[in-house]
Design an enzyme around this catalytic site. Sequence first.
Site, short mmCIF file in Angstrom:
data_model
loop_
_atom_site.label_atom_id
_atom_site.label_comp_id
_atom_site.label_asym_id
_atom_site.label_seq_id
_atom_site.Cartn_x
_atom_site.Cartn_y
_atom_site.Cartn_z
N TRP A 1 0.81 -1.22 0.00
CA TRP A 1 0.00 0.00 0.00
C TRP A 1 0.84 1.27 0.00
O TRP A 1 0.31 2.37 -0.14
CB TRP A 1 -0.93 0.01 1.22
CG TRP A 1 -2.15 -0.86 1.05
CD1 TRP A 1 -2.51 -1.55 -0.07
CD2 TRP A 1 -3.17 -1.11 2.02
NE1 TRP A 1 -3.68 -2.22 0.15
CE2 TRP A 1 -4.11 -1.97 1.43
CE3 TRP A 1 -3.38 -0.70 3.35
CZ2 TRP A 1 -5.25 -2.41 2.11
CZ3 TRP A 1 -4.50 -1.15 4.03
CH2 TRP A 1 -5.42 -1.99 3.41
N LYS A 2 2.15 1.13 0.22
CA LYS A 2 3.05 2.30 0.29
C LYS A 2 2.48 3.31 1.29
O LYS A 2 1.86 2.89 2.27
CB LYS A 2 3.24 2.88 -1.11
CG LYS A 2 3.68 1.80 -2.11
CD LYS A 2 4.18 2.33 -3.42
CE LYS A 2 4.59 1.15 -4.31
NZ LYS A 2 5.15 1.56 -5.59
N HIS B 1 12.97 -2.09 -0.66
CA HIS B 1 12.22 -1.56 -1.81
C HIS B 1 12.98 -0.37 -2.39
O HIS B 1 13.52 0.45 -1.65
CB HIS B 1 10.82 -1.14 -1.38
CG HIS B 1 9.91 -0.87 -2.54
ND1 HIS B 1 10.01 0.27 -3.29
CD2 HIS B 1 8.92 -1.61 -3.09
CE1 HIS B 1 9.11 0.22 -4.26
NE2 HIS B 1 8.44 -0.91 -4.17
N GLU C 1 12.06 2.34 -3.55
CA GLU C 1 11.60 3.66 -3.08
C GLU C 1 12.25 4.02 -1.75
O GLU C 1 12.27 5.19 -1.36
CB GLU C 1 10.07 3.67 -2.97
CG GLU C 1 9.43 3.75 -4.35
CD GLU C 1 7.97 3.32 -4.40
OE1 GLU C 1 7.36 3.12 -3.34
OE2 GLU C 1 7.46 3.16 -5.52
N GLU D 1 11.87 -6.43 -9.10
CA GLU D 1 11.16 -5.18 -9.36
C GLU D 1 12.01 -4.25 -10.18
O GLU D 1 12.78 -3.46 -9.63
CB GLU D 1 10.88 -4.47 -8.03
CG GLU D 1 10.24 -5.35 -7.00
CD GLU D 1 9.04 -4.67 -6.40
OE1 GLU D 1 8.03 -5.34 -6.27
OE2 GLU D 1 9.12 -3.47 -6.12
N SER E 1 4.01 -2.40 -11.97
CA SER E 1 2.87 -2.17 -12.87
C SER E 1 2.07 -3.42 -13.21
O SER E 1 1.56 -3.55 -14.33
CB SER E 1 3.34 -1.46 -14.15
OG SER E 1 3.85 -0.17 -13.83
#
Length: 262
Positions: free
Chosen positions: A18-19, A103, A105, A175, A220
Amino acid sequence: MSQNNTQKFPRKLVVANWKMHGNLKQNEALLTDFIQNLSTLKYTQVVVCAPYPYLAQLQSMLQHTNIAWGAQNVAKNEFGAFTGEVSAEMLRDFGCSYVIIGHSERSTAYCESDENIAQKFMVAKNHGLTPILCVGETLIEREAGVMEMVVSKQLDTIISTYGAEVFTDAIISYEPIWAIGTGLAATPIQAKSMHQFIRNKISTLNSDAANRLKILYGGSVNRQNAVQLFVVPNIDGGLIGKCSLNAQEFEGICHVAENSVE
Ligand code: PGA
């Protein structure tokens, strides 16, 4: 369970990341929908990874369901004077069984080193959490043809520090950074070759660990492209960002995973 069903294991895994999205009300609506519409899954384990403040909500809503939950990060230290950090033990207190590690990010925005990521991976394992280790290359690295080298190096810090056996019952999520949040997923051919590369790399070091490792694809994924991605050999499921915030879309992906189990 019949013998026939037993042969369908190991299961697929679909993880919602869900970030930094959601609030109590929205989460409740999404989770209520997931609980209702994913209860019939037999061969697919669904996991929801939410921001820390909502772990208590996940625990209270998802306990006694077939959906597991986890966090998006964990501290590399066990406890101590580390303001703002959250330990593996604390995640266990809220019933987490999974945690996303490394991750892009985080590794990009918060300068997480491979060494930090390796430590977090081990801390998670030592506390009975299943680590979901993210690896992947940038667009420049793919265009230069060095994607396997890059992913290999991301795995090497863990392997050289702790040995390949730590991948037993762990999860690696491939990823590609260029595919995350861009709407441009890797093609089944691109994903197939990287997933095979990862499995082979671990296999040459420890074949038992390689057999018991799950390799997810993330970047995606949606209901449409999941149909082709999830039947690719060595793709054991997906890590889903944007589409995990939409009940219909996420449930669609989970059902695609379920139907892809032969
Ligand atoms: P996305 O995110 O599905 O929105 O591309 C995937 C991820 O970051 O894990």
